[in-house]
Design a protein around this motif. Structure first.
Motif, mmCIF file in Angstrom:
data_model
loop_
_atom_site.group_PDB
_atom_site.id
_atom_site.type_symbol
_atom_site.label_atom_id
_atom_site.label_comp_id
_atom_site.label_asym_id
_atom_site.label_seq_id
_atom_site.Cartn_x
_atom_site.Cartn_y
_atom_site.Cartn_z
ATOM 1 N N PRO A 48 0.540 -1.094 -0.027
ATOM 2 C CA PRO A 48 0.087 0.155 0.015
ATOM 3 C C PRO A 48 0.661 1.326 0.093
ATOM 4 N N ASN A 49 0.228 2.390 -0.342
ATOM 5 C CA ASN A 49 0.840 3.792 -0.138
ATOM 6 C C ASN A 49 1.056 3.998 1.371
ATOM 7 N N PRO A 50 2.113 4.535 1.837
ATOM 8 C CA PRO A 50 2.441 4.551 3.220
ATOM 9 C C PRO A 50 1.727 5.935 3.842
ATOM 10 N N GLY A 51 1.179 6.739 2.853
ATOM 11 C CA GLY A 51 0.778 8.136 3.408
ATOM 12 C C GLY A 51 1.808 9.026 3.425
ATOM 13 N N SER A 52 1.308 10.401 3.989
ATOM 14 C CA SER A 52 2.307 11.302 4.232
ATOM 15 C C SER A 52 3.251 11.174 5.438
ATOM 16 N N PHE A 53 4.406 11.852 5.277
ATOM 17 C CA PHE A 53 5.442 11.838 6.591
ATOM 18 C C PHE A 53 5.011 12.430 7.720
ATOM 19 N N HIS A 54 3.930 13.682 7.401
ATOM 20 C CA HIS A 54 3.462 14.313 8.643
ATOM 21 C C HIS A 54 2.330 13.486 9.406
ATOM 22 N N ASN A 167 2.563 3.823 -6.022
ATOM 23 C CA ASN A 167 1.654 2.826 -5.412
ATOM 24 C C ASN A 167 2.240 2.186 -4.174
ATOM 25 N N ASP A 168 3.599 2.509 -3.802
ATOM 26 C CA ASP A 168 3.934 1.989 -2.376
ATOM 27 C C ASP A 168 5.061 2.810 -1.855
ATOM 28 N N PHE A 169 4.905 4.211 -2.420
ATOM 29 C CA PHE A 169 5.923 5.054 -1.628
ATOM 30 C C PHE A 169 5.432 6.497 -1.864
ATOM 31 N N THR A 170 5.818 7.620 -1.169
ATOM 32 C CA THR A 170 5.375 8.771 -1.053
ATOM 33 C C THR A 170 6.778 9.842 -0.903
ATOM 34 N N ALA A 171 7.021 10.575 -1.855
ATOM 35 C CA ALA A 171 7.908 11.864 -1.757
ATOM 36 C C ALA A 171 7.194 13.026 -1.800
ATOM 37 N N ALA A 172 8.008 13.939 -0.966
ATOM 38 C CA ALA A 172 7.348 15.377 -0.913
ATOM 39 C C ALA A 172 8.716 16.094 -0.727
ATOM 40 N N VAL A 173 8.588 17.295 -1.506
ATOM 41 C CA VAL A 173 9.623 18.450 -1.270
ATOM 42 C C VAL A 173 8.874 19.609 -0.938
ATOM 43 N N THR A 174 9.514 20.287 0.105
ATOM 44 C CA THR A 174 8.835 21.678 0.490
ATOM 45 C C THR A 174 9.753 22.730 0.473
ATOM 46 N N VAL A 175 9.720 24.001 -0.055
ATOM 47 C CA VAL A 175 10.533 25.021 -0.089
ATOM 48 C C VAL A 175 9.929 26.298 0.896
ATOM 49 N N ALA A 176 10.717 26.644 1.879
ATOM 50 C CA ALA A 176 10.199 27.743 2.788
ATOM 51 C C ALA A 176 10.787 28.790 3.055
ATOM 52 N N ASN A 177 10.030 30.049 3.015
ATOM 53 C CA ASN A 177 10.647 31.377 3.305
ATOM 54 C C ASN A 177 11.937 31.543 2.506
ATOM 55 N N GLU A 183 19.798 35.948 0.691
ATOM 56 C CA GLU A 183 20.225 34.625 0.404
ATOM 57 C C GLU A 183 19.885 33.640 1.304
ATOM 58 N N SER A 184 18.867 33.269 2.102
ATOM 59 C CA SER A 184 18.248 32.463 2.854
ATOM 60 C C SER A 184 17.071 31.442 2.200
ATOM 61 N N VAL A 185 17.082 30.379 2.621
ATOM 62 C CA VAL A 185 16.062 29.450 2.267
ATOM 63 C C VAL A 185 16.057 28.079 2.976
ATOM 64 N N ILE A 186 14.684 27.654 3.307
ATOM 65 C CA ILE A 186 14.602 26.331 4.153
ATOM 66 C C ILE A 186 13.979 25.198 3.043
ATOM 67 N N LEU A 187 15.153 24.145 2.781
ATOM 68 C CA LEU A 187 14.267 23.106 1.969
ATOM 69 C C LEU A 187 14.087 21.861 2.602
ATOM 70 N N VAL A 188 13.047 21.160 2.633
ATOM 71 C CA VAL A 188 12.609 19.991 3.375
ATOM 72 C C VAL A 188 12.248 19.015 2.335
ATOM 73 N N ALA A 189 12.956 17.890 2.611
ATOM 74 C CA ALA A 189 12.572 16.382 1.712
ATOM 75 C C ALA A 189 11.960 15.382 2.454
ATOM 76 N N HIS A 190 10.849 14.920 2.129
ATOM 77 C CA HIS A 190 10.495 13.597 2.672
ATOM 78 C C HIS A 190 10.395 12.390 1.800
ATOM 79 N N PHE A 191 10.380 11.191 2.235
ATOM 80 C CA PHE A 191 10.549 9.961 1.585
ATOM 81 C C PHE A 191 9.781 8.897 2.488
ATOM 82 N N LEU A 192 8.741 8.138 2.004
ATOM 83 C CA LEU A 192 8.435 7.039 2.786
ATOM 84 C C LEU A 192 8.312 5.824 1.851
ATOM 85 N N GLN A 193 8.568 4.621 2.313
ATOM 86 C CA GLN A 193 8.459 3.524 1.347
ATOM 87 C C GLN A 193 7.902 2.428 2.267
ATOM 88 N N SER A 194 6.691 1.800 1.619
ATOM 89 C CA SER A 194 6.296 0.606 2.134
ATOM 90 C C SER A 194 7.296 -0.664 2.012
#
Length: 331
Positions: A48-54, A167-177, A183-194
């Motif tokens: 199954p898909n694992p859903g969101s990291f949050h 089908n069996d994984f979730t990948a997400a990328v976030t760019v914040a502020n 010259e500042s930035v916050i990058l967040v990467a998430h990955f989940l695998q069933s």
């Protein structure tokens, strides 16, 4: 940083519930409809898909009572099948009192399985602070989320997130502020695998760049689920967060959380439970933690009226503090 802090997997209840900060908006975290259906509903033999990291710790967190203090009234009104508004008035002797206006434009695209999924959300309070939130289903597998937050007249958060569900994984990328001038930035990467039908493995990488500093934090995550219980662990340089959720029966659910922070050098262990009494239209949630804080919230549906009465109390025995709250949710 507003919602940017919600992206971190670090401990989040070290000072809860005795905090002078205003409680976050009810939509500040990811909406519940972003979560996949329970993984045990799959019958085709595929992973199954694992859903969101949050949402890894969501089952356990939902068992704990929400902070309530002072007097609060919420009035909800459905104007049409796709438009909802609400008014919230909170009077408090601990934190600043406020009035909050909330509006939702509901999701209407063909890819949304939940027809009540909000697509556009706006919120403004009496101090002039504005929150804007957009959730779009670009395709059946790709979802986009945008958040803007202001503190009175100043921007505090602007972030953009894209999530892809295989089908069996979730990948997400976030760019914040992102700020080109500073010259500042916050990058967040998430990955989940069933890995199996009950085992999910993944991680989170947070990268921050500014003029004075630059660095990253890697957090590994794992979750093992059975039909009646779920165990989850996040561990990294910033600390560790472990939770265990168990559904004893249809009426009783329990949860245990352990949080450790390397920055504050503090650890907290919390136990929470939820008891539902359908015949009495009541739900009770209670908690106790290692900081000698005991609390509980009772929700009573006032049938036949379209209203819910909420009563709660939290006691900090170590700090000799007491918080008592009363709320009414209409609509």
């Amino acid at each position: 940083m507003g919602s940017v802090l919600a992206l971190s997997s670090g401990p989040g209840h070290q000072n809860w519930p005795f905090s002078t900060d205003r409680p976050p908006s009810r939509w500040d975290a990811h909406p519940a409809h972003w979560d996949s259906p329970p993984r045990w509903e799959r019958r085709d033999g595929r992973l199954p898909n694992p859903g969101s990291f949050h949402s890894l710790h969501r089952s356990c967190k939902d068992v704990f009572p929400q902070q309530i203090e002072g007097v609060k009234m919420i009035i909800n009104k459905t104007l049409s099948s796709f438009f909802k508004i609400s008014h919230a008035l909170h009077l408090s002797a601990v934190s600043p009192s406020y009035y909050r206006f909330h509006v939702e434009h509901l999701q209407s695209d063909d890819y949304s399985k939940d027809k009540d999924a909000p697509a556009l959300i706006g919120e403004m309070d009496s101090s002039g602070s504005l929150n804007a939130h957009a959730l779009l289903h670009l395709t059946e597998r790709v979802r986009a989320r945008t958040v803007f937050q202001t503190q009175q007249s100043q921007f505090v958060t602007w972030q953009f997130e894209t999530e892809y569900r295989g089908n069996d994984f979730t990948a997400a990328v976030t760019v914040a502020n992102p700020d080109v001038l500073r010259e500042s930035v916050i990058l967040v990467a998430h990955f989940l695998q069933s890995v199996t039908s009950g085992l999910v493995l993944g991680g989170e990488l947070v990268y921050h760049r500014g003029r004075a500093e630059e660095g990253g934090i890697l957090t590994l995550a794992g979750q093992y689920s059975r039909p009646n219980w779920t165990a989850t662990l996040n561990a990294g340089k910033g600390g560790a967060h472990a939770s265990y959720y168990h559904r004893a029966n249809k009426q009783i659910q329990v949860g245990v959380e352990f949080e450790a922070s390397t920055r504050t050098q503090e650890t907290t262990t919390s136990f929470g439970y939820q008891m539902e009494l359908p015949e009495a239209n009541m739900v009770f949630r209670g908690m106790i933690n290692s900081r000698c804080i005991i609390g509980g919230v009772l929700e009573k549906r006032l049938t036949p009226l379209p209203a819910t009465l909420i009563m709660g109390a939290f006691v900090n025995h170590r700090g000799d503090k007491l918080q008592v709250g009363l709320g009414v949710n209409v609509g």
